[in-house]
Design a protein around this motif. Structure first.
Motif, PDB file in Angstrom:
ATOM      1  N   HIS A   1     -32.371 -88.447  77.907  1.00  0.00           N
ATOM      2  CA  HIS A   1     -31.145 -87.673  78.106  1.00  0.00           C
ATOM      3  C   HIS A   1     -30.213 -87.727  76.888  1.00  0.00           C
ATOM      4  O   HIS A   1     -29.129 -87.144  76.928  1.00  0.00           O
ATOM      5  N   GLY A   2     -30.625 -88.412  75.851  1.00  0.00           N
ATOM      6  CA  GLY A   2     -29.796 -88.496  74.654  1.00  0.00           C
ATOM      7  C   GLY A   2     -28.535 -89.316  74.842  1.00  0.00           C
ATOM      8  O   GLY A   2     -27.552 -89.141  74.110  1.00  0.00           O
ATOM      9  N   PHE A   3     -28.559 -90.216  75.811  1.00  0.00           N
ATOM     10  CA  PHE A   3     -27.375 -91.033  76.099  1.00  0.00           C
ATOM     11  C   PHE A   3     -27.244 -92.182  75.107  1.00  0.00           C
ATOM     12  O   PHE A   3     -28.216 -92.867  74.798  1.00  0.00           O
TER      13      PHE A   3
ATOM     14  N   ASP B   1     -35.506 -95.294  89.334  1.00  0.00           N
ATOM     15  CA  ASP B   1     -34.129 -95.501  89.792  1.00  0.00           C
ATOM     16  C   ASP B   1     -33.133 -94.805  88.874  1.00  0.00           C
ATOM     17  O   ASP B   1     -32.137 -94.224  89.340  1.00  0.00           O
ATOM     18  N   ALA B   2     -33.380 -94.862  87.579  1.00  0.00           N
ATOM     19  CA  ALA B   2     -32.472 -94.215  86.622  1.00  0.00           C
ATOM     20  C   ALA B   2     -32.511 -92.698  86.770  1.00  0.00           C
ATOM     21  O   ALA B   2     -31.469 -92.024  86.714  1.00  0.00           O
TER      22      ALA B   2
ATOM     23  N   ASP C   1     -27.651 -87.846  87.913  1.00  0.00           N
ATOM     24  CA  ASP C   1     -26.578 -86.879  88.172  1.00  0.00           C
ATOM     25  C   ASP C   1     -25.290 -87.590  88.559  1.00  0.00           C
ATOM     26  O   ASP C   1     -24.198 -87.207  88.115  1.00  0.00           O
ATOM     27  N   ARG C   2     -25.391 -88.628  89.371  1.00  0.00           N
ATOM     28  CA  ARG C   2     -24.205 -89.400  89.755  1.00  0.00           C
ATOM     29  C   ARG C   2     -23.611 -90.123  88.548  1.00  0.00           C
ATOM     30  O   ARG C   2     -22.391 -90.207  88.402  1.00  0.00           O
TER      31      ARG C   2
ATOM     32  N   LYS D   1     -21.666 -87.646  86.423  1.00  0.00           N
ATOM     33  CA  LYS D   1     -20.363 -87.330  87.023  1.00  0.00           C
ATOM     34  C   LYS D   1     -19.383 -88.482  86.829  1.00  0.00           C
ATOM     35  O   LYS D   1     -18.190 -88.261  86.587  1.00  0.00           O
ATOM     36  N   TYR D   2     -19.865 -89.717  86.936  1.00  0.00           N
ATOM     37  CA  TYR D   2     -19.014 -90.893  86.703  1.00  0.00           C
ATOM     38  C   TYR D   2     -18.466 -90.880  85.276  1.00  0.00           C
ATOM     39  O   TYR D   2     -17.278 -91.150  85.058  1.00  0.00           O
ATOM     40  N   LEU D   3     -19.311 -90.553  84.326  1.00  0.00           N
ATOM     41  CA  LEU D   3     -18.884 -90.555  82.926  1.00  0.00           C
ATOM     42  C   LEU D   3     -17.941 -89.396  82.605  1.00  0.00           C
ATOM     43  O   LEU D   3     -17.120 -89.489  81.688  1.00  0.00           O
ATOM     44  N   GLU D   4     -18.049 -88.321  83.362  1.00  0.00           N
ATOM     45  CA  GLU D   4     -17.212 -87.142  83.101  1.00  0.00           C
ATOM     46  C   GLU D   4     -15.815 -87.251  83.700  1.00  0.00           C
ATOM     47  O   GLU D   4     -14.918 -86.488  83.329  1.00  0.00           O
ATOM     48  N   LYS D   5     -15.608 -88.179  84.629  1.00  0.00           N
ATOM     49  CA  LYS D   5     -14.301 -88.300  85.290  1.00  0.00           C
ATOM     50  C   LYS D   5     -13.212 -88.713  84.302  1.00  0.00           C
ATOM     51  O   LYS D   5     -13.449 -89.531  83.425  1.00  0.00           O
TER      52      LYS D   5
END
Length: 281
Positions: A28-30, A267-268, A273-274, A277-281
């Motif tokens: 995902h390029g994270f 698991d990852a 997606d969750r 969303k956590y990182l975008e908040k």
């Protein structure tokens, strides 16, 4: 300003779970701003910044049966169950090369946790060159009794997990306000470590170190309580094994290693997606 941290728990070959999570992150390029890691979290976690997807699983499955890698024979001959020359020199230099140049080019700050044998306290050392600092990486994963102490700046060090197996507070201290924890034990796990008894016989003069080891179970319980509270409040995002995999710290069965890796990968993927969303908040 958003500062993203990644905390990587130790756990020996349970760290193959972390390897699976890391490979999804690479897909995902994270890339976080800060990484704080302990033990196997350090030795495996550096591959996120070298961008070597699949490397941790590949070399462990390839060499786990090699007695020159991890073995009683190595411990009896050198004092290190994980053979220093093989695991920290021959393997990353020649057999399955680690891309240190790519690692050095990253903006992420990587901190390895080590335990000072004199003070019994955790120290956090920034790793910016894995070749030059290979002994610090080794110190972070130097299992007590099964490893010789690692000498650095006139002090002796052992596995960072003795003093801080989940270096979450350090991540907060470094200014992170979005933190992802990758744990290697499921939520229901209760530490019942009997290391204290053996270490009292092995390190009788290391009073402060023994005090730290004696409090490991209690401190781990407190850390888990802290994590559950922060997770409930949305302050941290936790990726942990969704089921129990019976795997030894020095597991020799390649199928078990694959199973642990596959669980981390799955698991990852399931929570990505969750996490986004956590990182975008």
């Amino acid at each position: 300003m958003k500062q993203v941290g990644l905390v990587l728990e130790g756990g020996g070959m349970r760290g193959l779970y972390t390897a699976g999570v890391i490979d999804v992150m690479l897909e995902h390029g994270f890339q976080p701003n800060i990484i704080t890691a302990t033990s196997a979290g350090t030795t495996f976690g550096v591959n996120l910044l070298s961008k070597q997807k699949g490397r941790v699983l590949r070399y462990n499955k390839r060499f786990i049966g090699n007695r020159n890698y991890i073995s009683l024979r190595s411990w009896l001959k050198t004092g290190n169950v994980v053979n220093t020359e093989f695991a920290y020199h021959l393997l990353p230099d020649k057999l399955d090369p680690f891309d240190n140049e790519t690692f050095k080019q990253q903006d992420t700050h990587f901190y390895a946790t080590i335990t000072n044998m004199r003070t019994g306290k955790a120290e956090y050392v920034r790793i910016d060159d894995c070749d030059k600092q290979i002994d610090l990486i080794r110190a972070s994963a130097a299992l007590p009794i099964l490893s010789q102490p690692v000498l650095w700046n006139g002090e002796e060090y052992l596995d960072g997990g003795l003093a801080d197996n989940i270096p979450l507070d350090k991540c907060f201290e470094l200014g992170c306000n979005k933190i992802i924890l990758v744990l290697t034990q499921p939520a229901e796990y209760v530490k019942r470590d009997k290391l204290n008894i053996i270490c009292r016989l092995w390190y009788p003069r290391r009073k402060k170190l023994l005090h730290t080891i004696a409090k490991r179970n209690e401190n781990y319980k407190k850390r888990q309580k802290q994590i559950r509270r922060l997770e409930k409040d949305g302050k941290v995002f936790v990726i942990r094994p969704s089921k129990t995999v019976h795997i030894h710290r020095l597991e020799k069965n390649p199928k078990r290693l694959q199973e642990m890796y596959d669980l981390g990968y799955k698991d990852a993927q399931m929570c990505w997606d969750r996490l986004r969303k956590y990182l975008e908040k």
